[in-house]
Design an enzyme around this catalytic site. Sequence first.
Site, PDB file in Angstrom:
ATOM      1  N   GLU A  30      40.128  34.356  43.824  1.00 26.40           N
ATOM      2  CA  GLU A  30      40.079  32.918  43.547  1.00 26.40           C
ATOM      3  C   GLU A  30      40.123  32.126  44.856  1.00 26.40           C
ATOM      4  O   GLU A  30      39.696  30.984  44.924  1.00 26.40           O
ATOM      5  CB  GLU A  30      41.297  32.569  42.678  1.00 26.40           C
ATOM      6  CG  GLU A  30      41.281  31.173  42.124  1.00 26.40           C
ATOM      7  CD  GLU A  30      42.301  31.022  40.989  1.00 26.40           C
ATOM      8  OE1 GLU A  30      42.335  31.894  40.106  1.00 26.40           O
ATOM      9  OE2 GLU A  30      43.058  30.045  41.017  1.00 26.40           O
ATOM     10  N   LEU A  62      37.547  42.758  42.416  1.00 26.94           N
ATOM     11  CA  LEU A  62      37.959  41.360  42.426  1.00 26.94           C
ATOM     12  C   LEU A  62      37.329  40.594  43.594  1.00 26.94           C
ATOM     13  O   LEU A  62      37.336  41.050  44.730  1.00 26.94           O
ATOM     14  CB  LEU A  62      39.490  41.303  42.549  1.00 26.94           C
ATOM     15  CG  LEU A  62      40.119  39.919  42.674  1.00 26.94           C
ATOM     16  CD1 LEU A  62      39.896  39.115  41.409  1.00 26.94           C
ATOM     17  CD2 LEU A  62      41.606  40.051  42.967  1.00 26.94           C
ATOM     18  N   HIS A 114      41.662  41.324  34.018  1.00 20.03           N
ATOM     19  CA  HIS A 114      42.305  41.255  35.326  1.00 20.03           C
ATOM     20  C   HIS A 114      43.819  41.395  35.265  1.00 20.03           C
ATOM     21  O   HIS A 114      44.419  42.006  36.144  1.00 20.03           O
ATOM     22  CB  HIS A 114      41.964  39.910  35.974  1.00 20.03           C
ATOM     23  CG  HIS A 114      42.590  39.690  37.314  1.00 20.03           C
ATOM     24  ND1 HIS A 114      42.341  40.516  38.387  1.00 20.03           N
ATOM     25  CD2 HIS A 114      43.462  38.741  37.772  1.00 20.03           C
ATOM     26  CE1 HIS A 114      43.025  40.076  39.450  1.00 20.03           C
ATOM     27  NE2 HIS A 114      43.721  39.013  39.097  1.00 20.03           N
ATOM     28  N   ARG A 119      41.971  30.007  35.253  1.00 20.16           N
ATOM     29  CA  ARG A 119      41.100  31.164  35.054  1.00 20.16           C
ATOM     30  C   ARG A 119      40.566  31.296  33.641  1.00 20.16           C
ATOM     31  O   ARG A 119      39.401  31.653  33.449  1.00 20.16           O
ATOM     32  CB  ARG A 119      41.872  32.431  35.406  1.00 20.16           C
ATOM     33  CG  ARG A 119      42.100  32.533  36.883  1.00 20.16           C
ATOM     34  CD  ARG A 119      42.925  33.732  37.247  1.00 20.16           C
ATOM     35  NE  ARG A 119      43.056  33.799  38.699  1.00 20.16           N
ATOM     36  CZ  ARG A 119      43.830  34.662  39.334  1.00 20.16           C
ATOM     37  NH1 ARG A 119      44.551  35.550  38.648  1.00 20.16           N
ATOM     38  NH2 ARG A 119      43.886  34.662  40.640  1.00 20.16           N
ATOM     39  N   PHE A 122      44.492  26.608  44.970  1.00 22.25           N
ATOM     40  CA  PHE A 122      44.184  27.604  43.955  1.00 22.25           C
ATOM     41  C   PHE A 122      44.018  26.892  42.620  1.00 22.25           C
ATOM     42  O   PHE A 122      44.413  25.737  42.471  1.00 22.25           O
ATOM     43  CB  PHE A 122      45.323  28.641  43.877  1.00 22.25           C
ATOM     44  CG  PHE A 122      44.928  30.030  44.319  1.00 22.25           C
ATOM     45  CD1 PHE A 122      44.305  30.242  45.526  1.00 22.25           C
ATOM     46  CD2 PHE A 122      45.181  31.125  43.513  1.00 22.25           C
ATOM     47  CE1 PHE A 122      43.949  31.526  45.938  1.00 22.25           C
ATOM     48  CE2 PHE A 122      44.830  32.418  43.911  1.00 22.25           C
ATOM     49  CZ  PHE A 122      44.211  32.613  45.125  1.00 22.25           C
ATOM     50  N   ARG A 127      48.059  33.050  33.050  1.00 23.68           N
ATOM     51  CA  ARG A 127      48.725  33.000  34.345  1.00 23.68           C
ATOM     52  C   ARG A 127      47.878  32.250  35.369  1.00 23.68           C
ATOM     53  O   ARG A 127      46.655  32.396  35.396  1.00 23.68           O
ATOM     54  CB  ARG A 127      48.959  34.428  34.852  1.00 23.68           C
ATOM     55  CG  ARG A 127      49.582  34.474  36.231  1.00 23.68           C
ATOM     56  CD  ARG A 127      49.872  35.884  36.679  1.00 23.68           C
ATOM     57  NE  ARG A 127      48.686  36.686  36.899  1.00 23.68           N
ATOM     58  CZ  ARG A 127      47.873  36.585  37.957  1.00 23.68           C
ATOM     59  NH1 ARG A 127      48.098  35.661  38.876  1.00 23.68           N
ATOM     60  NH2 ARG A 127      46.829  37.382  38.088  1.00 23.68           N
ATOM     61  N   GLN A 150      44.358  38.378  30.562  1.00 25.71           N
ATOM     62  CA  GLN A 150      43.611  37.504  31.469  1.00 25.71           C
ATOM     63  C   GLN A 150      42.293  38.133  31.896  1.00 25.71           C
ATOM     64  O   GLN A 150      42.252  39.284  32.332  1.00 25.71           O
ATOM     65  CB  GLN A 150      44.440  37.199  32.716  1.00 25.71           C
ATOM     66  CG  GLN A 150      43.677  36.295  33.699  1.00 25.71           C
ATOM     67  CD  GLN A 150      44.590  35.586  34.659  1.00 25.71           C
ATOM     68  OE1 GLN A 150      45.009  36.146  35.666  1.00 25.71           O
ATOM     69  NE2 GLN A 150      44.917  34.348  34.353  1.00 25.71           N
ATOM     70  N   HIS A 208      39.499  37.596  34.645  1.00 26.41           N
ATOM     71  CA  HIS A 208      39.264  36.876  35.904  1.00 26.41           C
ATOM     72  C   HIS A 208      37.820  36.408  35.931  1.00 26.41           C
ATOM     73  O   HIS A 208      36.919  37.170  35.570  1.00 26.41           O
ATOM     74  CB  HIS A 208      39.554  37.785  37.093  1.00 26.41           C
ATOM     75  CG  HIS A 208      39.739  37.043  38.380  1.00 26.41           C
ATOM     76  ND1 HIS A 208      38.693  36.453  39.056  1.00 26.41           N
ATOM     77  CD2 HIS A 208      40.850  36.759  39.102  1.00 26.41           C
ATOM     78  CE1 HIS A 208      39.164  35.851  40.146  1.00 26.41           C
ATOM     79  NE2 HIS A 208      40.470  36.030  40.189  1.00 26.41           N
TER      80      HIS A 208
END
Lengths: 567, 251
Positions: free
Chosen positions: A245, A242, A344, A276, A117, A379, A230, A232
Amino acid sequence: MLDHDILIVGGGLTGLRAAVGLCDRFNVGLISKVYPTRSHSIAAQGGINAALTNNPDSRDDSWEKHTFDTIKGSDFLADQDAAEIMCKEAIGIVYEMEHWGCPFSRFPDGTIAQRPFGGAGYPRTCYSADITGHVLLNTLYERAVAKGVKIYPELFVAGLCIEEGQCHGVVALDMKTGELIPVSAGVTFFGTGGYGRVYQHSTNALINTGSGIGMAYQAGLPLKDMEFVQFHPTSLIGTNILMTEGCRGEGAYLLNNQGERFMQRYVPSAMELAPRDIVSRCIQTEMDEGRGFEHPLGRYIQLDLRHLGSKKIIERLPGIRNICIDFIGIDPVLEPIPIMPCQHYSMGGIDVDKRCASELPGFYAGGECACVSVHGANRLGGNSLLDTIVFGKLGAQAIGEDLEDGVPRPDEKAILRLKDKVEEKFRRLAAPGAEKPYRIHAELGAVMNEKVGIFRTREELEQALDKLIELKRRYGDVGVSSPVRYMNYELTAALELEAMLDVSHTIILGAILREESRGAHFRTDFKTRNDGDWLKHTIARMGDDGSPVLSFKDVTITRYQPTERKY
Amino acid sequence: MIKASAYTFKILRYDAMKPESSPCFSTYKIRVIPGLTVLSVLIRIRDEIDGTLSFRSSCRSAVCGSCAMVINGKLDLACRTQVAAFDTDTIILEPLPNFEVIRDLVVDMTPFWTMYEKVQPYLIRHSPVPEKELPQSEAERLRIDQYVNCILCACCYGACPVLARGPDSDYMGPAAAVKLERFVLDSRDERPAGALDVVNDEKGVWACDTMFHCIDACPKDVRPTDAIVGLRKAMVKNRFQKMLGKAKNEA
């Protein structure tokens, strides 16, 4: 009046984990405005981070390395002691969920599968195909059923009762009957989720209004780091659903209209798996500079999975494939996915410590509605599912410790006084009004999107503030179509809208004040991080005039001195 | 530019709090651009035309199971159904069958969840817990895959011809069977054979007429009939083993 030792508000991962941790020792009640399995935790796709070292490429991984990645990812705004606790707990949490039946995907040796990730030094994201939130939430709901947790589905909390420096419970609307129910509790724990719906474009569920955050703030509790929102990198154009990721974790490319893997120019070492905030800015820059694709639903960049092959796509990303086919008529086996960045996640939230305790005895919060802070200014993917379960568990532990000498006695009269206030609010909203809630909501979403987005400037933020103040004024004229209180979603939307306006106010003011760029907060008029002036948390309290009053709080630094964040 | 087309939405309205009124259709004319989902139109109707319209929604991406309803005769999630998917410009929306309506498209899900809870829908183990994960092979994980995908939307429950015979049927319904089979087939689960007794009768798995309507209705490609047939086989096998004196220790 309902009465519980401990009242948990929110039936997502945090609330359920807290309930499961407390129900053996206390009289626990859990209130959720939806059936718990409809909570937004269900929508998490890619995975949950824990240094299990199951992946052949992660044998040298450790919780310390996970901690460092988390802190670096946070652009050094996370409280390092809290991040350490979360990453250390991660391993036990994932095993515990597995022991409770969570159907993780497996490696050939029978261990829990892990994928790479963004922003992580090792592949440590444990997953179940691309439905990790779904399997975790179902497992915890199953656990709650097994343990006989008292759950009240479709009770909508309309007010939090704080008087004389103590939290006494809530007043809730039974959506099925329309009855207003006072609920007294020695301790109230919020796991009410994020505020994504204050933005027009968000990956979040429609229920993610941030009303829990707003309610706590209106009741006098401070919010922390609200300017950190955040975005995304990869949401499907049009619906903004979404696209995990995990797509890039499995090897997907990001391509501009030249067919170029443009991340090469920005972060060649991490490419598509940069954190991100960075990837979102790169995508936005590509689109702003004319290298995006044009579509009636909006400008986009391509997320290309085709080279992974149909077998891998169908095995590892079946949900993504189905969403693309259902919602935009594209099979990612054959065509690239059109994506754009959008809101996000809420890094900020109700100010709590690493035990989920707020400054007010008897009130705790965890998960996305809270800010511990473990995510700081940005995050990492795979850390939100982790945050929800770890802090559901730790919050429950802390409450258990704090109640060792007995459960505080709530003041029932205070709750009845709040019930009268809520009644009054309902009557006001049911009176004919010139404004409809949806219109104010739509204008709020648009201005947050346009002026409080990925790239920010003082000028635009101040325009957003002006608009926000106008919307707040107009909210006074909101009226709903029907005074009926059961299953009246226009009424509950109107109630939540007030909280959304207050939450947005704290986001905008925080963003105006913070004259630096850190993590997800990027000011084009202050492009660098400024630790000298801004290595601190922003605290927002509601002032007497209803506007936020801001102050600051130190960041806890343990072993990781802030350095330039390079990937 | 995208061209909007005119659609007629007919939505079945009812208010259980006003039992003197009977269900009737409200008609809304609305212009829709291609790609819009039924749910997004419902939201527009509630926002802009009729604030009294009631329906559930949450994720709007076909994962939470809130918005199951009947759309032009077909059970599906409103959020994943395109308005343009039908060969008609009239869309008729009705609440999920086999439930009591609370208001408009909102039904009382209580019987559904009661059946869910009845089957002990959780992993049962007696053996000591290892320090790390319980090992499970990829093949063992694959065996429960379709059942794990269930989102508890109750489309199957609404489609079930056995439940359609009326509330007296007391049938557990397809989703509860799916949940039970998901654990029975899980290599980690240690429930005793007797745990199936709760559905081993004419209100349990033996009530199913195997008409497969649930399979057609499932938006997540789960096949509840597979679960029901699987549970029946397990019950027959248990009984056979019992007769041979090999029944599992019920402890």
